[in-house]
Design an enzyme around this catalytic site. Structure first.
Site, PDB file in Angstrom:
ATOM      1  N   ASP A  93     -27.775 -13.158 -32.918  1.00 22.21           N
ATOM      2  CA  ASP A  93     -27.072 -11.965 -32.433  1.00 22.21           C
ATOM      3  C   ASP A  93     -28.079 -10.827 -32.315  1.00 22.21           C
ATOM      4  O   ASP A  93     -27.922  -9.786 -32.938  1.00 22.21           O
ATOM      5  CB  ASP A  93     -25.956 -11.576 -33.399  1.00 22.21           C
ATOM      6  CG  ASP A  93     -25.089 -12.766 -33.757  1.00 22.21           C
ATOM      7  OD1 ASP A  93     -24.572 -13.411 -32.831  1.00 22.21           O
ATOM      8  OD2 ASP A  93     -24.963 -13.063 -34.957  1.00 22.21           O
ATOM      9  N   ASP A 153       8.164  -3.142  11.633  1.00 21.64           N
ATOM     10  CA  ASP A 153       7.679  -4.310  12.382  1.00 21.64           C
ATOM     11  C   ASP A 153       8.574  -4.614  13.591  1.00 21.64           C
ATOM     12  O   ASP A 153       9.775  -4.335  13.574  1.00 21.64           O
ATOM     13  CB  ASP A 153       7.700  -5.494  11.401  1.00 21.64           C
ATOM     14  CG  ASP A 153       6.815  -6.630  11.834  1.00 21.64           C
ATOM     15  OD1 ASP A 153       6.333  -6.622  12.976  1.00 21.64           O
ATOM     16  OD2 ASP A 153       6.607  -7.532  11.004  1.00 21.64           O
ATOM     17  N   ARG A 180       2.561 -16.836   6.104  1.00 26.23           N
ATOM     18  CA  ARG A 180       3.466 -16.081   6.969  1.00 26.23           C
ATOM     19  C   ARG A 180       3.046 -16.266   8.436  1.00 26.23           C
ATOM     20  O   ARG A 180       3.047 -15.324   9.216  1.00 26.23           O
ATOM     21  CB  ARG A 180       3.482 -14.593   6.593  1.00 26.23           C
ATOM     22  CG  ARG A 180       4.795 -13.905   6.946  1.00 26.23           C
ATOM     23  CD  ARG A 180       4.725 -12.394   6.832  1.00 26.23           C
ATOM     24  NE  ARG A 180       6.047 -11.800   6.896  1.00 26.23           N
ATOM     25  CZ  ARG A 180       6.313 -10.597   7.381  1.00 26.23           C
ATOM     26  NH1 ARG A 180       5.355  -9.835   7.840  1.00 26.23           N
ATOM     27  NH2 ARG A 180       7.532 -10.138   7.382  1.00 26.23           N
ATOM     28  N   LYS A 216       2.360   3.221   8.805  1.00 27.94           N
ATOM     29  CA  LYS A 216       2.543   2.337   7.643  1.00 27.94           C
ATOM     30  C   LYS A 216       1.623   1.149   7.903  1.00 27.94           C
ATOM     31  O   LYS A 216       1.884   0.338   8.796  1.00 27.94           O
ATOM     32  CB  LYS A 216       4.005   1.907   7.532  1.00 27.94           C
ATOM     33  CG  LYS A 216       4.232   0.849   6.455  1.00 27.94           C
ATOM     34  CD  LYS A 216       5.710   0.508   6.322  1.00 27.94           C
ATOM     35  CE  LYS A 216       5.910  -0.704   5.423  1.00 27.94           C
ATOM     36  NZ  LYS A 216       7.316  -1.070   5.288  1.00 27.94           N
ATOM     37  N   ASP A 224       0.129  -2.220   7.038  1.00 25.37           N
ATOM     38  CA  ASP A 224       0.528  -3.372   6.216  1.00 25.37           C
ATOM     39  C   ASP A 224      -0.565  -4.440   6.175  1.00 25.37           C
ATOM     40  O   ASP A 224      -1.517  -4.411   6.980  1.00 25.37           O
ATOM     41  CB  ASP A 224       1.834  -3.964   6.777  1.00 25.37           C
ATOM     42  CG  ASP A 224       2.739  -4.502   5.678  1.00 25.37           C
ATOM     43  OD1 ASP A 224       2.223  -4.909   4.621  1.00 25.37           O
ATOM     44  OD2 ASP A 224       3.970  -4.521   5.890  1.00 25.37           O
ATOM     45  N   ASP A 252       8.019  -4.665  -2.339  1.00 26.48           N
ATOM     46  CA  ASP A 252       9.096  -5.003  -1.394  1.00 26.48           C
ATOM     47  C   ASP A 252      10.427  -5.117  -2.120  1.00 26.48           C
ATOM     48  O   ASP A 252      11.478  -5.234  -1.492  1.00 26.48           O
ATOM     49  CB  ASP A 252       8.791  -6.334  -0.687  1.00 26.48           C
ATOM     50  CG  ASP A 252       7.863  -6.138   0.503  1.00 26.48           C
ATOM     51  OD1 ASP A 252       7.621  -4.988   0.899  1.00 26.48           O
ATOM     52  OD2 ASP A 252       7.369  -7.152   1.037  1.00 26.48           O
TER      53      ASP A 252
HETATM   54  C1  GLA Z   1       5.972  -6.345   4.608  1.00 25.24           C
HETATM   55  C2  GLA Z   1       6.329  -4.959   4.114  1.00 25.24           C
HETATM   56  C3  GLA Z   1       7.762  -4.649   4.469  1.00 25.24           C
HETATM   57  C4  GLA Z   1       7.931  -4.758   5.963  1.00 25.24           C
HETATM   58  C5  GLA Z   1       7.508  -6.139   6.452  1.00 25.24           C
HETATM   59  C6  GLA Z   1       7.482  -6.209   7.965  1.00 25.24           C
HETATM   60  O1  GLA Z   1       6.654  -7.327   3.899  1.00 25.24           O
HETATM   61  O2  GLA Z   1       6.093  -4.829   2.755  1.00 25.24           O
HETATM   62  O3  GLA Z   1       8.125  -3.367   4.025  1.00 25.24           O
HETATM   63  O4  GLA Z   1       7.170  -3.773   6.595  1.00 25.24           O
HETATM   64  O5  GLA Z   1       6.203  -6.464   5.994  1.00 25.24           O
HETATM   65  O6  GLA Z   1       7.117  -7.458   8.449  1.00 25.24           O
END
Ligand code: GLA
Length: 739
Positions: free
Chosen positions: A80, A368, A444, A477, A479, A549
């Site tokens: 050590d 979306d 997805r 937003k 994503d 979400d």
């Molecule tokens: C993700 C976001 C949601 C929404 C979807 C759209 O899951 O966290 O809030 O915008 O995508 O496809």
């Protein structure tokens, strides 16, 4: 000691003589550096061997206190040796180091021994840059230190430079290592999964290493780059806490290690898993910043310091708030996702916008579905033109209507992704992260674009810039709905391809910075299927985040509780959605849903086409009440009075405005059991001598308290809830205002 160091070099390079004690001091005799800010002192020095060694991190010491070399290099036996037990500020892997190194390098000749010693230093505004160098080879590491004078939060990072004649490979590079002396500690960190982020996980620190990390190419839902270590006696509001947060949105790692002599070391930076960054001669690698601070006031005190630091020093400003000390509270938004999912069109969105405006919403956000051939999540990502079947006249008629209704307009984008069923992918299949000839794993139905490539970076910046030039958009937003797989970058030589881990995130930040420069009033939300990309790196460029979400109002109490250990409620978007909830099938009242979301930055995400006139009226009244106290809720001092964690029947939070003139309290009952009433709520952080008047926010709370009482009364006697405050999923909220 101070007289040695009253010359302060500013960031601009100007040197000024300061009459005030500077934040950074160096004692030339003892070779000790000292940083002072808020209630904190941090000290480190050059030890007898020439290494940079941490000496002290904790409550503020008097300026007259010299910090001597009281800390010997610790050693126990030949097994050590002090090479491994000395708490170095930034240890290279070499010379018998067995703990986590900050830096590990392979040289062109196969040598892997790196021993970093102090070389020189330069003072900067509120900090110091210290240069280390290998004892023999020309590897230079500049450690950057600054301390925030208000909160005492330190920012540390490193620049690694290769001045050798041949390339070297950096296999591991931390931003910083933090050390604590042997004692009993509890480690806190945040873990989770999609729709279940922000669980506060607590465990006693034991010998060995706890690894908190993401190998996913982005921050992750699974673990967040934040830690807090409590001393044995520490609790929510009492005792010592050392905490930190890493500002990096790519793969990251924090190791919390208790060594064989019980000392603790926290090392964080790029995740060394699959890492390898070739540095050619004269090239440099900049690490992320690792922030850390100290609070004597428990986890609550630690999060209040972090919130203040984030508000004042991390979050971006728009042109309109460029010189404000904090950003504006977030507009109350309406978002169409849960109402319409991909089925957006002009008439449907206008109908929702009209309803949203009637509620008093400030911003309408279309989610979306508006672009390319995007009917569902199988197609369209990458094709960022307006879908002409859904919007035959472009976005303008919708945006004009939203403006005429008194709201601004926001739009959903997912710039780093591509569906194989898209024009972009058909044209540029090589743009997706992949190893040629190997399968490409879809999640997805989408792949990740290799943003590390300059052509991909230019494409993404180009379409976003065009979108913002052609449409009056106040908000994006942004994503990011999957993690990486097969992270190949075959345009580079094989040995260099792992640069993707650094360059992808750097390009993401540069796109965000460039967009903000070109469109200085546009605001951006960081979303990644909920809270998958929340960290102090992305928060330098984004105004808010989507924590989860999961919008179930009861689940959200725990999610929001966990979130606030690391991040300010200012950035915590919280939507009210429909009941029964789509995921949990839980039925809750609109009032309960509203109050749950009003703990953060409020939004409405329900299908308001289906709301009754009574529901519309209630939401309108509560949005108006929220607007009145929003700055206190999202930027005040937060006290988590009763935690919803661990199956608690109750929870309560309180925020206090900086001038102590206003306070807002939320209280929730999960499910009344055995007739137990709500516990007496003893408030915190008020001014004892000030008289505060009580006003219910949701209109039903009538506690057995006077209408006006002193801060001392609210804090010491506390408030008893009305006996009728019982049942399942019940909520009350009230405000106190200085009389
Ligand atoms: C993700 C976001 C949601 C929404 C979807 C759209 O899951 O966290 O809030 O915008 O995508 O496809």
């Amino acid at each position: 000691m101070l007289k040695n160091f009253l010359i302060v070099a500013t960031l601009s390079g100007a040197v000024m003589a300061s009459a005030q004690p500077a934040a950074a001091h160096f004692d030339t005799q003892s070779k000790v550096f000292r940083l002072d800010g808020g209630g904190t002192t941090y000290a480190f020095g050059v030890n007898a061997r020439g290494e940079l060694q941490q000496i002290y991190w904790g409550g503020h010491l008097a300026e007259t206190d010299a910090i001597p070399w009281a800390v010997p290099m610790r050693a126990w036996a030949s097994f050590d040796s002090s090479h491994t037990t000395t708490p170095e500020e930034y240890a290279g892997w070499g010379a018998g180091l067995f703990v986590e190194p900050a830096l590990k390098i392979t040289f062109a000749d196969g040598n892997r021994d790196l021993v970093l010693h102090y070389e020189s230093h330069t003072t900067i505004a509120n900090g110091v840059d210290v240069v280390l160098k290998d004892i023999e080879r020309k590897i230079y590491v500049t450690l950057h230190y600054t301390i925030d004078l208000q909160t005492g939060i330190l920012a540390r990072s490193a620049t690694i430079e290769n001045r050798e004649a041949a390339p070297v490979t950096v296999e591991q590079a931390a931003a910083a290592a933090w050390a604590l002396p042997p004692a009993h500690y509890t480690l806190n960190y945040l873990t989770g999964r999609w729709a279940g982020e922000w669980n506060l996980t607590e465990e006693p620190l034991r010998p060995g290493v706890r690894v908190i990390e993401s190998r996913r190419g982005s921050t992750s839902h699974q673990a967040n780059p934040w830690f807090a270590i409590q001393s044995g006696e520490s609790s929510e509001e009492h005792g010592e806490v050392w905490f930190g947060a890493l500002a990096w949105s790519g793969s990251w790692r924090i190791t919390v290690e208790q060594d064989q002599l019980d000392a603790v070391r926290v090392t964080g930076g790029f995740n060394p898993f699959d890492f390898g960054y070739v540095l050619h001669p004269r090239e440099r690698l900049e690490t992320p910043v690792f922030y850390a601070g100290y609070s004597p006031d428990g986890l609550g005190g630690a999060s209040r310091l972090l919130h203040s630091f984030e508000l004042h020093n991390v979050l971006p400003r728009t042109a309109a708030t460029a010189s404000a000390s904090t950003p504006k509270p977030r507009p109350v938004i309406y978002n169409s996702w849960e109402a319409t999912e991909f089925n957006v069109d002009e008439a449907g969105q206008i109908a929702l916008a009209e309803k949203a405006a009637a509620l008093g919403v400030d911003r309408f956000v279309m989610d979306d579905g508006w672009f390319g051939q995007r009917k569902n999540d199988h197609a369209g990502l990458g094709d960022w033109y307006v879908n002409s079947q859904k919007f035959p006249h472009g976005l303008k008629p919708l945006i004009d209507r939203v403006h005429a209704l008194g709201m601004d307009f926001g739009l959903w984008v997912e710039p780093e992704m591509v569906n194989p069923d898209s024009d972009l992918y058909r044209k540029h299949p090589d743009w997706a992260l992949n190893f040629p000839g190997r399968p490409r794993s879809e999640e997805r139905n989408q792949l990740v674009l290799n943003l590390a490539r300059d052509d991909v970076r230019d494409y993404v910046l180009g379409f976003l810039d065009k979108l913002l030039n052609e449409n009056d958009i106040a908000f994006l937003k942004w994503d990011y709905n999957r993690n990486w797989s097969e992270p190949g970058w075959d345009q580079l030589p094989a040995a260099e391809q792992k640069k993707v881990y650094v360059q992808f995130t750097r390009n993401l930040y540069s796109i965000l910075a460039e967009l903000r420069r070109k469109h200085p009033n546009v605001e951006i939300e960081s979303c990644s299927g909920g809270g998958g990309r929340v960290d102090l790196g992305i928060l330098r460029y984004t105004d808010e985040v989507w924590p989860s979400d999961n919008t179930d109002p009861f689940d959200r109490l725990t999610i929001q509780d966990g979130f606030t250990y690391a991040y300010t409620p200012q950035v915590m978007m919280a939507w009210v959605t429909d009941s029964p909830h789509w995921m949990n099938k839980r039925t809750t009242s609109l009032s309960y849903r509203m109050l749950s979301s009003m703990q953060g930055s409020l939004g409405i995400g329900a299908n308001i086409n289906h709301w009754t006139p009574e529901e519309m009226a209630l939401a309108k009244r509560l949005i108006a009440a929220y607007h009145e106290v929003q700055p206190t809720i999202v930027q005040g001092e937060l006290y988590r009075l009763i935690s919803p964690r661990n199956g608690s029947e109750f929870s309560a939070t309180q925020t206090v405005r900086a001038d102590k003139g206003q306070s807002v309290v939320f209280a929730f009952i999960h499910s009344t059991q055995e007739g137990r009433g709500f516990p007496i709520l003893k408030l915190k952080g008020l001014d004892s001598a000030t008289q505060y008047a009580f006003t219910s926010i949701e209109g039903k709370a009538k506690p057995g308290t006077p209408a006006v009482a002193s801060g001392a009364w609210w804090m010491n006697h506390g408030l008893e809830m009305d006996d009728a405050f019982r049942g399942d999923f019940q909520a009350v909220a009230f405000r106190l205002d200085r009389k």
